[in-house]
Design an enzyme around this catalytic site. Structure first.
Site, PDB file in Angstrom:
ATOM      1  N   ASP A 111       0.877  -1.158   0.000  1.00  0.00           N
ATOM      2  CA  ASP A 111       0.000   0.000   0.000  1.00  0.00           C
ATOM      3  C   ASP A 111       0.929   1.226   0.000  1.00  0.00           C
ATOM      4  O   ASP A 111       2.129   1.100   0.267  1.00  0.00           O
ATOM      5  CB  ASP A 111      -0.855  -0.059   1.278  1.00  0.00           C
ATOM      6  CG  ASP A 111      -1.715   1.157   1.454  1.00  0.00           C
ATOM      7  OD1 ASP A 111      -2.441   1.497   0.514  1.00  0.00           O
ATOM      8  OD2 ASP A 111      -1.661   1.783   2.538  1.00  0.00           O
ATOM      9  N   LEU A 112       0.425   2.408  -0.304  1.00  0.00           N
ATOM     10  CA  LEU A 112       1.294   3.598  -0.370  1.00  0.00           C
ATOM     11  C   LEU A 112       1.173   4.466   0.889  1.00  0.00           C
ATOM     12  O   LEU A 112       2.086   4.512   1.713  1.00  0.00           O
ATOM     13  CB  LEU A 112       0.944   4.410  -1.627  1.00  0.00           C
ATOM     14  CG  LEU A 112       1.752   5.684  -1.839  1.00  0.00           C
ATOM     15  CD1 LEU A 112       3.228   5.385  -2.066  1.00  0.00           C
ATOM     16  CD2 LEU A 112       1.202   6.481  -3.034  1.00  0.00           C
ATOM     17  N   ASP A 113       0.017   5.107   1.026  1.00  0.00           N
ATOM     18  CA  ASP A 113      -0.171   6.034   2.142  1.00  0.00           C
ATOM     19  C   ASP A 113      -0.208   5.266   3.464  1.00  0.00           C
ATOM     20  O   ASP A 113      -1.021   4.361   3.635  1.00  0.00           O
ATOM     21  CB  ASP A 113      -1.480   6.814   1.930  1.00  0.00           C
ATOM     22  CG  ASP A 113      -1.806   7.741   3.076  1.00  0.00           C
ATOM     23  OD1 ASP A 113      -0.868   8.187   3.759  1.00  0.00           O
ATOM     24  OD2 ASP A 113      -2.991   8.006   3.303  1.00  0.00           O
TER      25      ASP A 113
ATOM     26  N   LYS B 195      -8.606   7.176   5.835  1.00  0.00           N
ATOM     27  CA  LYS B 195      -7.393   6.452   5.452  1.00  0.00           C
ATOM     28  C   LYS B 195      -7.719   5.206   4.633  1.00  0.00           C
ATOM     29  O   LYS B 195      -8.547   4.393   5.033  1.00  0.00           O
ATOM     30  CB  LYS B 195      -6.574   6.086   6.692  1.00  0.00           C
ATOM     31  CG  LYS B 195      -5.866   7.282   7.277  1.00  0.00           C
ATOM     32  CD  LYS B 195      -4.880   6.904   8.361  1.00  0.00           C
ATOM     33  CE  LYS B 195      -4.179   8.144   8.889  1.00  0.00           C
ATOM     34  NZ  LYS B 195      -3.350   7.871  10.057  1.00  0.00           N
ATOM     35  N   GLY B 196      -7.076   5.096   3.479  1.00  0.00           N
ATOM     36  CA  GLY B 196      -7.270   3.916   2.633  1.00  0.00           C
ATOM     37  C   GLY B 196      -8.539   3.959   1.803  1.00  0.00           C
ATOM     38  O   GLY B 196      -8.793   3.090   0.986  1.00  0.00           O
TER      39      GLY B 196
ATOM     40  N   ARG C 171     -10.981   8.651  -3.094  1.00  0.00           N
ATOM     41  CA  ARG C 171     -11.221  10.098  -3.032  1.00  0.00           C
ATOM     42  C   ARG C 171     -12.716  10.420  -2.989  1.00  0.00           C
ATOM     43  O   ARG C 171     -13.180  11.221  -2.158  1.00  0.00           O
ATOM     44  CB  ARG C 171     -10.572  10.768  -4.251  1.00  0.00           C
ATOM     45  CG  ARG C 171     -10.405  12.256  -4.095  1.00  0.00           C
ATOM     46  CD  ARG C 171      -9.812  12.867  -5.358  1.00  0.00           C
ATOM     47  NE  ARG C 171      -8.592  12.209  -5.798  1.00  0.00           N
ATOM     48  CZ  ARG C 171      -8.010  12.420  -6.970  1.00  0.00           C
ATOM     49  NH1 ARG C 171      -8.528  13.281  -7.817  1.00  0.00           N
ATOM     50  NH2 ARG C 171      -6.901  11.778  -7.313  1.00  0.00           N
TER      51      ARG C 171
ATOM     52  N   SER D 273      -2.349   0.572  -4.369  1.00  0.00           N
ATOM     53  CA  SER D 273      -2.852   1.730  -3.616  1.00  0.00           C
ATOM     54  C   SER D 273      -4.175   2.244  -4.183  1.00  0.00           C
ATOM     55  O   SER D 273      -4.444   2.094  -5.370  1.00  0.00           O
ATOM     56  CB  SER D 273      -1.799   2.844  -3.686  1.00  0.00           C
ATOM     57  OG  SER D 273      -2.353   4.100  -3.378  1.00  0.00           O
ATOM     58  N   ALA D 274      -4.972   2.885  -3.326  1.00  0.00           N
ATOM     59  CA  ALA D 274      -6.232   3.488  -3.777  1.00  0.00           C
ATOM     60  C   ALA D 274      -5.999   4.838  -4.443  1.00  0.00           C
ATOM     61  O   ALA D 274      -6.880   5.374  -5.101  1.00  0.00           O
ATOM     62  CB  ALA D 274      -7.157   3.671  -2.579  1.00  0.00           C
ATOM     63  N   SER D 275      -4.799   5.377  -4.281  1.00  0.00           N
ATOM     64  CA  SER D 275      -4.539   6.740  -4.755  1.00  0.00           C
ATOM     65  C   SER D 275      -4.385   6.831  -6.269  1.00  0.00           C
ATOM     66  O   SER D 275      -3.717   6.013  -6.883  1.00  0.00           O
ATOM     67  CB  SER D 275      -3.269   7.284  -4.095  1.00  0.00           C
ATOM     68  OG  SER D 275      -2.939   8.532  -4.669  1.00  0.00           O
TER      69      SER D 275
ATOM     70  N   ASN E 223      -2.890   9.350  -7.396  1.00  0.00           N
ATOM     71  CA  ASN E 223      -1.664  10.144  -7.508  1.00  0.00           C
ATOM     72  C   ASN E 223      -0.423   9.315  -7.186  1.00  0.00           C
ATOM     73  O   ASN E 223       0.663   9.872  -6.988  1.00  0.00           O
ATOM     74  CB  ASN E 223      -1.728  11.329  -6.536  1.00  0.00           C
ATOM     75  CG  ASN E 223      -2.882  12.268  -6.856  1.00  0.00           C
ATOM     76  OD1 ASN E 223      -2.988  12.776  -7.961  1.00  0.00           O
ATOM     77  ND2 ASN E 223      -3.772  12.471  -5.889  1.00  0.00           N
TER      78      ASN E 223
ATOM     79  N   LYS F 135     -10.986  -0.920  -2.053  1.00  0.00           N
ATOM     80  CA  LYS F 135     -10.790  -1.791  -0.905  1.00  0.00           C
ATOM     81  C   LYS F 135     -11.962  -1.562   0.049  1.00  0.00           C
ATOM     82  O   LYS F 135     -12.382  -0.410   0.169  1.00  0.00           O
ATOM     83  CB  LYS F 135      -9.482  -1.449  -0.162  1.00  0.00           C
ATOM     84  CG  LYS F 135      -8.219  -1.538  -1.024  1.00  0.00           C
ATOM     85  CD  LYS F 135      -7.038  -0.872  -0.289  1.00  0.00           C
ATOM     86  CE  LYS F 135      -5.828  -0.738  -1.204  1.00  0.00           C
ATOM     87  NZ  LYS F 135      -4.703   0.023  -0.626  1.00  0.00           N
TER      88      LYS F 135
ATOM     89  N   GLU G 242      -0.147  -3.345   4.570  1.00  0.00           N
ATOM     90  CA  GLU G 242      -1.268  -2.394   4.616  1.00  0.00           C
ATOM     91  C   GLU G 242      -1.382  -1.701   5.966  1.00  0.00           C
ATOM     92  O   GLU G 242      -1.082  -2.292   6.989  1.00  0.00           O
ATOM     93  CB  GLU G 242      -2.578  -3.168   4.415  1.00  0.00           C
ATOM     94  CG  GLU G 242      -3.249  -2.988   3.081  1.00  0.00           C
ATOM     95  CD  GLU G 242      -3.781  -1.598   2.797  1.00  0.00           C
ATOM     96  OE1 GLU G 242      -3.893  -0.767   3.707  1.00  0.00           O
ATOM     97  OE2 GLU G 242      -4.094  -1.335   1.634  1.00  0.00           O
ATOM     98  N   ASP G 243      -1.865  -0.460   5.956  1.00  0.00           N
ATOM     99  CA  ASP G 243      -2.093   0.245   7.228  1.00  0.00           C
ATOM    100  C   ASP G 243      -3.574   0.461   7.504  1.00  0.00           C
ATOM    101  O   ASP G 243      -3.925   1.004   8.549  1.00  0.00           O
ATOM    102  CB  ASP G 243      -1.388   1.610   7.236  1.00  0.00           C
ATOM    103  CG  ASP G 243      -2.076   2.598   6.314  1.00  0.00           C
ATOM    104  OD1 ASP G 243      -2.390   2.224   5.162  1.00  0.00           O
ATOM    105  OD2 ASP G 243      -2.325   3.733   6.747  1.00  0.00           O
TER     106      ASP G 243
HETATM  107  P1  B16 Z   1      -6.051  10.177  -4.094  1.00  0.00           P
HETATM  108  P2  B16 Z   1      -3.520   4.248   0.009  1.00  0.00           P
HETATM  109  C1  B16 Z   1      -5.264   6.264  -0.122  1.00  0.00           C
HETATM  110  O1  B16 Z   1      -3.967   5.782  -0.302  1.00  0.00           O
HETATM  111  C2  B16 Z   1      -5.309   7.195   1.074  1.00  0.00           C
HETATM  112  O2  B16 Z   1      -5.050   6.484   2.272  1.00  0.00           O
HETATM  113  C3  B16 Z   1      -6.672   7.816   1.168  1.00  0.00           C
HETATM  114  O3  B16 Z   1      -6.731   8.699   2.253  1.00  0.00           O
HETATM  115  C4  B16 Z   1      -6.979   8.564  -0.150  1.00  0.00           C
HETATM  116  O4  B16 Z   1      -8.277   9.103  -0.120  1.00  0.00           O
HETATM  117  C5  B16 Z   1      -6.870   7.558  -1.308  1.00  0.00           C
HETATM  118  O5  B16 Z   1      -5.564   6.987  -1.320  1.00  0.00           O
HETATM  119  C6  B16 Z   1      -7.105   8.222  -2.645  1.00  0.00           C
HETATM  120  O6  B16 Z   1      -6.061   9.123  -2.898  1.00  0.00           O
HETATM  121  O7  B16 Z   1      -6.934  11.302  -3.721  1.00  0.00           O
HETATM  122  O8  B16 Z   1      -4.585  10.569  -4.201  1.00  0.00           O
HETATM  123  O9  B16 Z   1      -6.521   9.454  -5.334  1.00  0.00           O
HETATM  124  O10 B16 Z   1      -3.481   4.126   1.490  1.00  0.00           O
HETATM  125  O11 B16 Z   1      -4.510   3.311  -0.668  1.00  0.00           O
HETATM  126  O12 B16 Z   1      -2.157   4.203  -0.631  1.00  0.00           O
HETATM  127 MG    MG Z   2      -2.804   3.175   3.326  1.00  0.00          MG
END
Ligand code: B16
Ligand code: MG
Length: 218
Positions: free
Chosen positions: A10-12, A46-47, A50, A115-117, A119, A146, A170-171
């Site tokens: 996972d990233l964040d 978290k996780g 968006r 990751s869900a991000s 970015n 997720k 994962e966190d």
């Molecule tokens: P973005 P992960 C998640 O990252 C974040 O924990 C979560 O807070 C955020 O809303 C989500 O990514 C989407 O991010 O706005 O950059 O697309 O923990 O899955 O790495």
């Molecule tokens: Mg995370």
């Protein structure tokens, strides 16, 4: 004999702490809608994707908005968040991450991001880790967030490995649940009472020992 395994990170909260930047941007958005948003409430995001994050935030503020307005807010929030991301450097890689990645590289164990991000690529590039990952699976690749295991199942494909040979780090509870549903080994990073569903728990990435990793592959 060594087992063939692969890692999905996972990233964040695992590689970097971008939650603090998400928080600043979400809080600003909440304030612009005349309500406050605490760091404690930010834990709920978290996780989470968006779009879902905005839904949770609006529920907290007891605010209903049109789809069009929500779209505008999502763009604004991301714009502010990216201002923080653009300033990121390798100093923001969480303790223990570089050592863990180096151990995997030395032992020819491939790793991908899950990751869900949306970015994720940019963030990894900013901190200088992008080239080390075999593949990036992120919010742009999935249609189900997720705890649906989609992101990790795509990760397993990129690793060319069966799910049971994948180790997910994962966190977030939703992420641990996604890994478990996918039949993967789950490592929870953070409070073990919160992440009690994980197969293994560590307070942070630096707490993962070489002995533990050797046991996993042998
Ligand atoms: P973005 P992960 C998640 O990252 C974040 O924990 C979560 O807070 C955020 O809303 C989500 O990514 C989407 O991010 O706005 O950059 O697309 O923990 O899955 O790495
Ligand atoms: Mg995370």
């Amino acid at each position: 004999m060594k087992k063939e395994i692969g890692f999905i990170f996972d990233l964040d909260g695992v590689i970097v702490d971008t939650a603090k930047y998400h928080y600043l941007a979400w809080r600003n958005l909440a304030n612009s809608l005349d309500f406050d948003f605490s760091e404690e409430q930010n834990e709920q995001l978290k996780g989470v994707s968006r779009v879902k994050s905005l839904e949770i935030l609006l529920e907290i503020g007891k605010i209903k908005l049109s789809e069009e307005k929500k779209e505008t807010l999502l763009i604004e929030k991301n714009k502010e968040y990216l201002e923080y991301v653009y300033k990121m450097t390798s100093d923001e890689i969480l303790p223990g991450v570089n050592q863990l990645l180096t151990f995997l590289e030395i032992n020819n164990i491939k790793f991908v991001l899950g990751s869900a991000s949306k970015n994720a690529q940019l963030i990894l590039k900013k901190v200088g880790l992008l080239e080390r990952f075999t593949a990036i699976v992120d919010g742009n690749d999935v249609s189900k967030a997720k705890p649906n295991p989609e992101v990790f199942l795509i990760g397993a494909k990129k690793l060319n490995m069966n799910a049971e040979n994948c180790v997910v780090v994962e966190d977030a509870i939703a992420g641990v649940q996604a890994a478990n549903t996918a039949n993967m080994v789950s490592i929870g990073i953070g409070d073990e009472n919160v992440l009690s569903e994980a197969d293994y728990n560590f307070n942070d990435m630096a707490a993962i020992t070489t002995d533990f990793l050797k046991n996993l592959i042998n």
